[in-house]
Design a protein around this motif. Structure first.
Motif, PDB file in Angstrom:
ATOM      1  N   GLU A 195       0.772  -1.228  -0.116  1.00 30.76           N
ATOM      2  CA  GLU A 195      -0.068   0.130  -0.269  1.00 30.76           C
ATOM      3  C   GLU A 195       1.093   1.268  -0.112  1.00 30.76           C
ATOM      4  O   GLU A 195       0.592   2.290  -0.919  1.00 30.76           O
ATOM      5  CB  GLU A 195      -0.796  -0.124   1.437  1.00 30.76           C
ATOM      6  CG  GLU A 195      -1.732   1.064   1.318  1.00 30.76           C
ATOM      7  CD  GLU A 195      -3.078   0.993   0.062  1.00 30.76           C
ATOM      8  OE1 GLU A 195      -3.325   2.013  -0.482  1.00 30.76           O
ATOM      9  OE2 GLU A 195      -3.301  -0.074  -0.401  1.00 30.76           O
ATOM     10  N   ARG A 198       2.413   1.664  -3.318  1.00 25.28           N
ATOM     11  CA  ARG A 198       1.341   2.166  -4.519  1.00 25.28           C
ATOM     12  C   ARG A 198       1.163   3.724  -4.263  1.00 25.28           C
ATOM     13  O   ARG A 198       1.215   4.612  -5.062  1.00 25.28           O
ATOM     14  CB  ARG A 198       0.171   1.670  -4.299  1.00 25.28           C
ATOM     15  CG  ARG A 198       0.164  -0.036  -4.935  1.00 25.28           C
ATOM     16  CD  ARG A 198      -1.408  -0.403  -5.211  1.00 25.28           C
ATOM     17  NE  ARG A 198      -1.826  -0.881  -3.881  1.00 25.28           N
ATOM     18  CZ  ARG A 198      -1.694  -1.883  -3.263  1.00 25.28           C
ATOM     19  NH1 ARG A 198      -0.859  -2.918  -3.860  1.00 25.28           N
ATOM     20  NH2 ARG A 198      -2.383  -2.218  -2.105  1.00 25.28           N
ATOM     21  N   THR A 199       1.233   4.147  -2.868  1.00 24.23           N
ATOM     22  CA  THR A 199       0.994   5.572  -2.663  1.00 24.23           C
ATOM     23  C   THR A 199       2.016   6.406  -3.043  1.00 24.23           C
ATOM     24  O   THR A 199       1.972   7.666  -3.802  1.00 24.23           O
ATOM     25  CB  THR A 199       0.715   5.669  -0.857  1.00 24.23           C
ATOM     26  OG1 THR A 199      -0.343   4.960  -0.463  1.00 24.23           O
ATOM     27  CG2 THR A 199       0.508   7.291  -0.779  1.00 24.23           C
ATOM     28  N   LYS A 202       2.126   6.623  -6.926  1.00 27.34           N
ATOM     29  CA  LYS A 202       1.097   7.311  -7.413  1.00 27.34           C
ATOM     30  C   LYS A 202       1.379   8.906  -7.378  1.00 27.34           C
ATOM     31  O   LYS A 202       1.550   9.476  -8.176  1.00 27.34           O
ATOM     32  CB  LYS A 202      -0.303   7.331  -6.648  1.00 27.34           C
ATOM     33  CG  LYS A 202      -1.392   8.024  -7.090  1.00 27.34           C
ATOM     34  CD  LYS A 202      -2.641   7.929  -6.308  1.00 27.34           C
ATOM     35  CE  LYS A 202      -3.867   8.465  -6.825  1.00 27.34           C
ATOM     36  NZ  LYS A 202      -4.930   8.454  -5.924  1.00 27.34           N
ATOM     37  N   ALA A 203       1.990   9.185  -6.015  1.00 21.19           N
ATOM     38  CA  ALA A 203       2.567  10.743  -5.981  1.00 21.19           C
ATOM     39  C   ALA A 203       3.618  11.004  -6.857  1.00 21.19           C
ATOM     40  O   ALA A 203       3.571  12.029  -7.267  1.00 21.19           O
ATOM     41  CB  ALA A 203       2.904  10.691  -4.516  1.00 21.19           C
TER      42      ALA A 203
END
Length: 220
Positions: A195, A198-199, A202-203
């Motif tokens: 998680e 992924r964060t 994405k950022a």
């Protein structure tokens, strides 16, 4: 083994009677009995070796587990290390041994559920008093009490931990703030779960997209 002892006692008594006997007929009977007893003793199976108890097996053989998990706390006078071991309070006190030096200690727990457990701390951050240090056995826990030589706060337990923290701090304290931030993000990404990865991804993508859009002239 009991039967063999009885035979040997019988033989000793027959020998005593022989020493006292004077009549030939009596002596012949006793000699025959002596010979019979000697043959019986000779033909007895050798005694079985003593069965080694599970406890002895564990202390002699058994396998040793290295303890890696612990918690620690401190007061003005002590550094306290908590080691969780289920059922340790049921062991004899002598099965839980701790050896201290001025900058280290090692723990040995013998025969706990058929295993031996060890833990070693070398290069403690600051010196401790060997005489003032001790261990306490609590329910499912061994508490190692390291007496501080000086009443001062410890930032960590060992010199290695201190050096590791200083290296990390140096990596973040760079002249370029964005480089320090990038180092922190790399560390978070390396140590994070899926998680977290992924964060961060994405950022990162959104940041790159904003940069790209900002670089494109408005009249295109």
């Amino acid at each position: 083994l009991l039967f063999l002892n009885q035979l040997q006692k019988d033989l000793e008594e027959v020998k005593e009677l022989l020493a006292k006997a004077t009549r030939k007929r009596v002596r012949d009977v006793l000699l025959a009995e002596k010979h019979k007893l000697e043959m019986e003793i000779k033909n007895q199976p050798p005694p079985k070796p003593k069965d080694v108890t599970e406890e002895e097996k564990s202390s002699l053989g058994g396998y040793t587990v290295k303890i890696n998990n612990y918690g620690w706390d401190q007061s003005d006078k002590f550094v306290k290390i908590y080691i969780s071991l289920n059922g340790v309070q049921k062991l004899p006190a002598e099965n839980v041994q701790v050896n201290f030096t001025e900058r280290s200690f090692d723990l040995l727990v013998k025969n706990l559920n058929g295993k031996n457990y060890t833990m070693t701390f070398n290069n403690l951050l600051k010196p401790i008093s060997v005489e003032g240090s001790s261990r306490k056995i609590k329910t499912d826990t061994v508490l190692v009490m390291c007496k501080k030589k000086r009443e001062e706060k410890w930032d960590c337990l060992t010199q290695v931990e201190k050096e590791s923290k200083e290296k990390e701090k140096a990596a973040y304290d760079t002249a370029d703030p964005s480089e320090g931030l990038m180092n922190i993000l790399k560390k978070m990404y390396a140590e994070g779960d899926d998680e977290m990865k992924r964060t961060i991804n994405k950022a990162w993508v959104e940041s790159r997209e904003k940069q790209y859009k900002g670089d494109i002239p408005m009249d295109i």
